[in-house]
Design an enzyme around this catalytic site. Structure first.
Site, PDB file in Angstrom:
ATOM      1  N   GLU B 170       0.726  -1.171   0.144  1.00 38.49           N
ATOM      2  CA  GLU B 170      -0.053  -0.188  -0.081  1.00 38.49           C
ATOM      3  C   GLU B 170       0.888   1.223  -0.015  1.00 38.49           C
ATOM      4  O   GLU B 170       2.046   1.362   0.539  1.00 38.49           O
ATOM      5  CB  GLU B 170      -1.038   0.077   1.281  1.00 38.49           C
ATOM      6  CG  GLU B 170      -0.426  -0.649   2.495  1.00 38.49           C
ATOM      7  CD  GLU B 170       0.873   0.491   2.983  1.00 38.49           C
ATOM      8  OE1 GLU B 170       0.934   1.372   2.886  1.00 38.49           O
ATOM      9  OE2 GLU B 170       1.876  -0.451   3.419  1.00 38.49           O
ATOM     10  N   GLU B 313       4.376  -0.604   1.499  1.00 37.98           N
ATOM     11  CA  GLU B 313       4.429  -0.751  -0.074  1.00 37.98           C
ATOM     12  C   GLU B 313       4.293  -2.237  -0.514  1.00 37.98           C
ATOM     13  O   GLU B 313       4.264  -2.465  -1.810  1.00 37.98           O
ATOM     14  CB  GLU B 313       5.812  -0.269  -0.792  1.00 37.98           C
ATOM     15  CG  GLU B 313       5.936   1.107  -0.604  1.00 37.98           C
ATOM     16  CD  GLU B 313       7.358   1.866  -1.336  1.00 37.98           C
ATOM     17  OE1 GLU B 313       8.005   0.740  -2.014  1.00 37.98           O
ATOM     18  OE2 GLU B 313       7.569   2.949  -1.274  1.00 37.98           O
TER      19      GLU B 313
END
Lengths: 346, 346
Positions: B170, B313
Site C-alpha cells: 500500500e 509498499e
C-alpha cells in the site's frame, strides 16, 4: 604458518553508500537492516555499488573420531553418503543454492571414506577423519595448519573463477561436539551452556555428549589464546578448513555469510587468528543450537533471521543470499527524491 | 454485500507434504519454519507440491483526509508522486519485486489526484481521498463496500492472468493513523499502545497523532463487531481494498503474504468479515510499528523475520517470497533417504 593480511573496512565508500541511501525515495532508515547491509557491503568490498553476482557456498566435509562415543543421532557413514548426495544435487543445500543462484563447492577435507575420483568433489583430505578427542588430540598441530591452508587455497581457487560473496557450509556427523568444545574454551562458558542436541539426540544423549566434551577439555587443556592449539586438540578438519575460507575471503574483500553453529565456531577460530576480521562476517540466521548465540555475541554479530534451522550444510546462509541481493539492488536501482520528483521530508 | 465463501484448509494434502518432509535427506524438522511453510502452502493450495511460479504484489494507493491534521512526516502530495514512481519502477517495491520475480500491480483506489490515463495504473478510484475522520466518518458505508469489492475484482483479474501467490502492499500518506484506529477498536487496545511514528514523526507529533485518533474513535464509536462500520468510520480506501484482496485470494486458494502494519490492519478487517481466513495468511515480517505485533497476535500469526522495516509498499512481503520459494522447492526437489542411499536415524 603465515596468514594473509586483512584489509581495513573502507569507511569512505561505506559513507558514500550511506549518503545515497538517504536520497532514495523512502523515509530515511525505513528499510532498516537492508540499508545497513548495503552500507556494510559497500565498505567491505570497497565498492559504492557492491556487486554480488558470483556466489558460492563452500561445503567442507569431515569425519570425527569422537562420533565413536555416540554423540550423534546418526552413524558416521552418513557423512560420505551425504557428500555423494551433495554431488548428485539432492540435498537441501543444493536446492537452496539453486534458488539463491549460488554454486556449491564440495570439499572432502577429512571424510573417513575413499571416494576415489568423483567428478565435482574437491579432494583436500588431510586425514580419514579426526582422532577421538576423548582419548587423544583430534589432530596434530601440523594437520590443523594444513586444513587452514586448504581453506585458504579453496577460496583462492574460487576467486579465480569469479567470486563476489561466499557462504560457509559443512557436513560431518558429530561436528556439533567439537563446535561446542571450541565455543566453551574460547568464550569461557561452561560446556552445558553451549551444547545442544545436534541432529536430534535425547536427554540422556545430551548429558552424555556434555560429559564427553568436559572430559576432552579436561584432558587436553586447550589454550584459548592459541586458536591452533584449540583446533588441533578439540576441533575438526571442516572447522579448520572453514576458518581458512573465512580468513582467505577477508583477505580478498570477499564478504562471508556464516551459516549456523559449526560455521560460527570456525569464525571464532578465524577471529582468534586474525583479530578485526569480524567486520567481514554476516550472520545469516540464529540456529536452534544454544551455543550459536554465545558465539554471535562474542563476535558482535546479529543474525538476519531465525527460522528454527538446525541442519547446517550452509542452508541458512544460502537463504540469506536473496536478502543481500535485495539490499544491494535497493542501493543501486531505487530512484532518488530528486530523480523521481518526490517531495522530501522537511 | 455478499462475500465469496472461503474453502477449508486441505488437511489431507498438507499431511502428504508432512509425510514427504519426513523422508527427505535431513534430520526431521531440521529445516524448521521452511518445513512448516511447505506443509501450510500444500494445505492452502490443495497441491502436494505447491507451485509459486506466478507472483504478484498488489499495491493499493489512497489518500486520507486525516493527513490535514498533520499526523504524518510527509505531505499528502507524496502519495501521487510515489504512485508515479511505482509506475516508473524506481521505488523499493519495484526493486524488491524484480529480485523476487513478482509482478507489481498498482491500483489507484482513492488517491486525491487526477492521473488521467496512465499506462500501468489500474483505476479503481472510489473517491479522491477519504474525509477527515477527526470531523466526520472517513467514508460512507457504501464506499467501504465498493472498495472491498474493488479489491476482490482486482484479485480476480490477476487470477485470470495466472496467480499462485499474492502479497499485499500500500501507499497512502497518513495511513498508519487509520490502521492504528482499526487496531485499537478491533483488538480492544488503548490507542497509545498501537500507535507508532509512521514515516518518522517526533515525540510531540506522536502525542498529537494519538490524541487525534482518540478523538476520532470517541466521535464515531465504531462497532468492533461490524468491520464495515469500522472501515467506513476510521478506515482508508487502500485498507478496504486490501481487505477485499485478502478475501478474494482466500476464496481462490491463493495464499496471501502480508506486509506490515497497514496490510495487517486490512487482514483484521478481512478476518472479521470472513472468520477462519487466518490459515491463508503468511506474515512476512515484524514491522517497527508497535501496533503490528498486536494484530499478528490477534490473528495467530508469527512473522518470518524482523529486519527493522517500516516502509510499507509490500516491501517486507516481497522479501519473503524467496523464502517461500525455497520452502516449496525443498519439498519438491530434495532427495529422500531411500533415493539417495543415505542411512536414516534408527
Amino acid at each position: 604458518m603465515r596468514l594473509p593480511s586483512i584489509p581495513e573496512f573502507d569507511k569512505e565508500t561505506a559513507q558514500k553508500a550511506a549518503d545515497r541511501q538517504d536520497k532514495l525515495t523512502k523515509p530515511r532508515g525505513s528499510l532498516g537492516v537492508l540499508e545497513e547491509l548495503s552500507i556494510r557491503l559497500a565498505g567491505i568490498k570497497g565498492e559504492e555499488y557492491p556487486s554480488l553476482i558470483n556466489k558460492a557456498v563452500i561445503v567442507m566435509a569431515g569425519d570425527h573420531g569422537i562420533a565413536l562415543e555416540g554423540v550423534s543421532a546418526y552413524p558416521a557413514e552418513v557423512t560420505p553418503q551425504m557428500v555423494l548426495n551433495f554431488l548428485k544435487g539432492g540435498a537441501a543445500i543444493n536446492v537452496l543454492s539453486r534458488q539463491a543462484n549460488a554454486r556449491v563447492v564440495i570439499v572432502d577435507i577429512g571424510v573417513a571414506y575413499d571416494f576415489g575420483e568423483v567428478p565435482g568433489l574437491l579432494n583436500r583430505k588431510i586425514a580419514a577423519g579426526t582422532r577421538n578427542m576423548a582419548i587423544m588430540p583430534a589432530m596434530t598441530r601440523e594437520q590443523a595448519e594444513q586444513a587452514l591452508q586448504a581453506g585458504i587455497d579453496v577460496i583462492n581457487g574460487e576467486r579465480e573463477k569469479g567470486l563476489d560473496i561466499v557462504a560457509t557450509g559443512e557436513m560431518g556427523i558429530g561436528n556439533t561436539t567439537p563446535s561446542s568444545a571450541i565455543t566453551s574454551i574460547i568464550c569461557g562458558m561452561p560446556v552445558k551452556q553451549v551444547t545442544g542436541r545436534g541432529t536430534g539426540i535425547d536427554d540422556s544423549g545430551l548429558a552424555h555428549k556434555i560429559s564427553i566434551i568436559e572430559k576432552a577439555l579436561s584432558l587436553h587443556q586447550p589454550d584459548p589464546q592459541d586458536p591452533i592449539d584449540v583446533l588441533s586438540k578439540v576441533g575438526g578438519f571442516e572447522i579448520a578448513g572453514l576458518a581458512g575460507v573465512i580468513i582467505g575471503a577477508a583477505a580478498n574483500r570477499i564478504p562471508v555469510v556464516l551459516d549456523g553453529f559449526i560455521s560460527s565456531a570456525a569464525a571464532l577460530i578465524a577471529a582468534g587468528l586474525a583479530p578485526g576480521i569480524e567486520y567481514n562476517l554476516i550472520a545469516s540466521h540464529q540456529s536452534v543450537e544454544i551455543g550459536h548465540q554465545v558465539i554471535l555475541q562474542k563476535l558482535g554479530l546479529t543474525p538476519l533471521f531465525d527460522l528454527g534451522l538446525r541442519l547446517g550444510e550452509g542452508s541458512g546462509a544460502a537463504l540469506a543470499f536473496p536478502i543481500l541481493d535485495s539490499a544491494v539492488r535497493v542501493l543501486k536501482e531505487m530512484a532518488t527524491f530528486a530523480d523521481a520528483g518526490v517531495t522530501d521530508k522537511g
